[in-house]
Design a protein around this motif. Structure first.
Motif, PDB file in Angstrom:
ATOM      1  N   VAL A 183      12.785  17.796 -52.306  1.00 30.60           N
ATOM      2  CA  VAL A 183      13.986  18.536 -52.706  1.00 30.60           C
ATOM      3  C   VAL A 183      15.120  18.282 -51.713  1.00 30.60           C
ATOM      4  O   VAL A 183      16.284  18.144 -52.101  1.00 30.60           O
ATOM      5  N   GLY A 184      14.788  18.202 -50.421  1.00 33.45           N
ATOM      6  CA  GLY A 184      15.800  17.900 -49.426  1.00 33.45           C
ATOM      7  C   GLY A 184      16.379  16.502 -49.544  1.00 33.45           C
ATOM      8  O   GLY A 184      17.501  16.252 -49.093  1.00 33.45           O
ATOM      9  N   LEU A 185      15.636  15.580 -50.149  1.00 37.28           N
ATOM     10  CA  LEU A 185      16.094  14.198 -50.302  1.00 37.28           C
ATOM     11  C   LEU A 185      16.845  13.950 -51.605  1.00 37.28           C
ATOM     12  O   LEU A 185      17.446  12.893 -51.777  1.00 37.28           O
ATOM     13  N   LEU A 186      16.818  14.902 -52.532  1.00 38.73           N
ATOM     14  CA  LEU A 186      17.471  14.697 -53.828  1.00 38.73           C
ATOM     15  C   LEU A 186      18.970  14.472 -53.651  1.00 38.73           C
ATOM     16  O   LEU A 186      19.630  15.172 -52.884  1.00 38.73           O
ATOM     17  N   PRO A 187      19.522  13.495 -54.347  1.00 36.18           N
ATOM     18  CA  PRO A 187      20.980  13.260 -54.266  1.00 36.18           C
ATOM     19  C   PRO A 187      21.752  14.462 -54.796  1.00 36.18           C
ATOM     20  O   PRO A 187      21.307  15.153 -55.720  1.00 36.18           O
ATOM     21  N   ARG A 188      22.897  14.708 -54.215  1.00 39.36           N
ATOM     22  CA  ARG A 188      23.740  15.826 -54.642  1.00 39.36           C
ATOM     23  C   ARG A 188      24.573  15.482 -55.861  1.00 39.36           C
ATOM     24  O   ARG A 188      25.125  16.373 -56.503  1.00 39.36           O
ATOM     25  N   GLU A 189      24.695  14.210 -56.167  1.00 32.91           N
ATOM     26  CA  GLU A 189      25.493  13.815 -57.311  1.00 32.91           C
ATOM     27  C   GLU A 189      24.872  14.338 -58.612  1.00 32.91           C
ATOM     28  O   GLU A 189      23.662  14.339 -58.767  1.00 32.91           O
ATOM     29  N   LYS A 190      25.735  14.728 -59.534  1.00 33.79           N
ATOM     30  CA  LYS A 190      25.271  15.224 -60.824  1.00 33.79           C
ATOM     31  C   LYS A 190      24.642  14.095 -61.616  1.00 33.79           C
ATOM     32  O   LYS A 190      25.113  12.959 -61.578  1.00 33.79           O
ATOM     33  N   ASP A 191      23.574  14.393 -62.331  1.00 30.99           N
ATOM     34  CA  ASP A 191      22.853  13.445 -63.182  1.00 30.99           C
ATOM     35  C   ASP A 191      22.165  12.339 -62.388  1.00 30.99           C
ATOM     36  O   ASP A 191      21.835  11.282 -62.937  1.00 30.99           O
ATOM     37  N   LEU A 205      16.880  24.307 -56.340  1.00 29.71           N
ATOM     38  CA  LEU A 205      16.502  23.713 -57.620  1.00 29.71           C
ATOM     39  C   LEU A 205      17.154  24.445 -58.789  1.00 29.71           C
ATOM     40  O   LEU A 205      17.542  23.817 -59.789  1.00 29.71           O
ATOM     41  N   GLU A 206      17.277  25.752 -58.702  1.00 34.58           N
ATOM     42  CA  GLU A 206      17.919  26.512 -59.776  1.00 34.58           C
ATOM     43  C   GLU A 206      19.391  26.118 -59.918  1.00 34.58           C
ATOM     44  O   GLU A 206      19.904  25.976 -61.035  1.00 34.58           O
ATOM     45  N   LYS A 207      20.075  25.915 -58.806  1.00 31.85           N
ATOM     46  CA  LYS A 207      21.476  25.497 -58.864  1.00 31.85           C
ATOM     47  C   LYS A 207      21.610  24.082 -59.418  1.00 31.85           C
ATOM     48  O   LYS A 207      22.527  23.791 -60.191  1.00 31.85           O
ATOM     49  N   ARG A 208      20.698  23.208 -59.019  1.00 33.39           N
ATOM     50  CA  ARG A 208      20.725  21.844 -59.549  1.00 33.39           C
ATOM     51  C   ARG A 208      20.501  21.848 -61.061  1.00 33.39           C
ATOM     52  O   ARG A 208      21.142  21.096 -61.801  1.00 33.39           O
ATOM     53  N   MET A 209      19.576  22.678 -61.508  1.00 29.27           N
ATOM     54  CA  MET A 209      19.302  22.734 -62.944  1.00 29.27           C
ATOM     55  C   MET A 209      20.489  23.328 -63.705  1.00 29.27           C
ATOM     56  O   MET A 209      20.807  22.900 -64.818  1.00 29.27           O
TER      57      MET A 209
END
Length: 571
Positions: A250-258, A285-289
């Protein structure tokens, strides 16, 4: 077998116990090349020193066996499979040039630099081998050199691929995974994380990390039963390892949308709830979703409720937070954006409509849960602003399903449930169904009939709010006027019948409610049906006349009796 080879000619004079395994050896070959063993022998008060214990030697008994063979001059092959162990055990036993020319440290260093680290596959294999050789593998910089080699090779491959596509005008999307991605997923999460950080430091785009992270998660979390309410008992150590992996990913996930699909984020969120990760991880994760909710499907929101026995089947609170995050983001973007032109449709408008339909589908799925309280249902239904919904047919269906699954609700509770629906936004088909729906409160049925009558009057008067896109011609208007007169006549007849029914009900010998009318069957053999209220009879007849009139508007010459539309019913 090793003991027999080492002591064939001269009896052994020392026993080395390495990682619990005994080796009968000779002091001289060992002390001539190992500074570590030489120091143990020289510091011993016992001149004989019959035994030497080395419990924490890198590579265990196999590692010491390689070093002993080298001390005795026994040939063996140095390869990528054993180079990490040889390099670390040589460092531990101090087998440097200070004790012998061409010692094991120098030999292994030469192989690492000239052979092992010249290919990406070799660097990944050695780095994977270093996982059991820490911390000494870090001390000899074997880990850092492998990471640098991997980062350089992967970035070089990506740059070459981009240049090739640009020079050859190759259209189409980039491959989901590069050829080296599957090699990296064998690494432990801490080393995998360090590799990705080194790749980004060399120019690798973080947006391209999505497919690699998805592949790593697929390998690491495949044993979790996150799609069912029943939990699979995991070993505490395994559960902790998977929790660490998930939080790192989760810490490595890109911040860019999609950057990654919303279905993948939903899967991570399920796993985070299942493994009880940190609150910060779950909120992230909730904010990303929420940022990609417009592309979600109903299955992405159906997150099982894993822990509370007897509670709802699905995690309602998590979905509620996701919806709140979505509309908070929408409000922020609206404030930051410029004033919209009337002729311009914002992408957010379409996204809000998609989310509204998604929420209606979600309510329909959870409505049949008998443990879902009225408060939770109403709270979820009120999260979507009314102006976002084009029609309220989906909301009506969810309400109908909930009322059927909860037949013991009081009138007050049923009114509260129906308050989430705007009767003015119901289609003609939904109004026709609602007019004869006994589960709805009487007040709601009256509202439906009233608004349907108002809509019908607007159509008859040729209002611009008509549902028809075509401008009616003179013949159509004439037909509508005739139907209007017909409708008035039928309403007058119905009033007369109602008065007769009230008189007959008042003449009955058994006391009855002033608003109740008895209903008889056509034959004596049929089972008597329950009594219908006065308002129910009125609603049914009004609904029948209104439906018939709407049918005539679409086909003025041919009038057919419309069958009961069951698309909005669960019965």
């Amino acid at each position: 077998m090793l003991n027999r080879i080492f002591s064939q000619e001269i009896p052994s004079d020392v026993t080395v116990i390495a990682a619990g395994t005994s080796f009968s050896l000779h002091k001289f070959p060992l002390v001539s090349k190992s500074g570590y063993i030489r120091q143990l022998v020289s510091e011993s008060m016992d001149a004989e020193l019959p035994a030497i214990e080395i419990p924490d030697i890198p590579g265990g008994a196999d590692g010491f066996e390689f070093a002993a063979k080298f001390c005795y001059g026994i040939n063996f092959e140095i390869s990528t499979a054993n180079i990490a162990t040889l390099r670390c055990v040589a460092e531990f036993l101090e087998m440097t040039e200070d004790y012998a020319v061409g010692n094991l440290v120098g030999r292994t260093e030469a192989y690492v630099n000239e052979v092992a680290l010249t290919s990406l596959a070799g660097a990944v294999y050695i780095l994977h081998s270093c996982e059991t050789l820490l911390p000494i593998a870090e001390e000899v910089k074997l880990v850092s050199r492998c990471i640098d080699t991997i980062a350089f090779a992967t970035c070089k491959d990506c740059h070459f691929a981009e240049k090739f596509r640009a020079e050859n005008d190759v259209d189409g999307p980039k491959p989901v995974l590069d050829w080296w991605a599957e090699d990296l997923v064998v690494l432990r999460i801490d080393l995998f994380q360090r590799v990705l950080v080194a790749m980004m430091a060399r120019g690798f785009k973080k947006l391209a990390l999505g497919p690699i992270l998805m592949l790593y998660v697929q390998k690491s979390l495949r044993d979790l039963e996150i799609y069912s309410k029943d939990r699979k008992n995991l070993d505490k150590r395994q559960e902790q390892e998977k929790r660490v992996v998930l939080e790192a990913i989760v810490g490595l996930l890109p911040r860019e949308k999609d950057a990654v699909p919303v279905s993948f984020i939903s899967m991570l969120l399920r796993a985070a709830i299942y493994l009880e990760t940190t609150v910060a991880c779950r909120f992230d994760l909730e904010k990303r979703m929420a940022s990609q909710l417009g592309k979600a499907v109903i299955d992405d929101l159906l997150i099982p409720s894993y822990y509370i026995a007897g509670d709802t089947l699905f995690d309602i609170e998590t979905v509620q937070r996701i919806m709140m995050n979505f509309f908070c983001r929408v409000e922020e973007e609206n404030r930051e954006g410029c004033i919209e032109d009337q002729d311009y449709t914002s992408p957010l408008s379409h996204e809000k409509e998609m989310v509204a339909r998604l929420m209606e589908s979600y309510l329909q799925e959870i409505a049949c849960d008998r443990n879902l309280s009225v408060t939770k249902f109403v709270t979820l239904s009120e999260l979507v602003p009314g102006q976002t919904r084009i029609t309220d047919d989906g909301m009506y269906r969810a309400i109908d399903i909930y009322l059927k699954a909860h037949p013991s609700l009081s009138d007050v509770e049923r009114k509260r449930i129906c308050s989430s629906m705007d009767c003015r936004k119901l289609s003609s088909e939904a109004c026709a169904h609602a007019a004869k729906n006994d589960r709805l409160p009487v007040q709601t049925v009256v509202q439906v009939l009233y608004h349907e009558q108002q809509r019908l009057r607007l159509v008859m008067d040729g209002s611009t709010n008509s549902f028809s896109a075509d401008v009616p011609d003179d013949s159509s208007i004439s037909n509508l006027q005739m139907e209007n007169q017909r409708l008035k006549l039928e309403l007058a007849k119905m009033k007369m019948r109602l008065k007769d029914m009230e008189k007959s009900s008042a003449a009955l010998p058994i006391p009855a409610s002033p608003l109740a009318v008895s209903r008889t069957t056509s034959t004596a053999e049929k089972t008597p049906e329950p009594r219908k209220s006065f308002m129910s009879s009125v609603s049914r007849k009004l609904g029948r006349f209104i439906r018939a009139d709407i049918g005539n508007m679409h086909s003025p010459k041919i009038r057919t009796k419309s069958h009961r539309d069951r698309r909005h019913s669960i019965s």
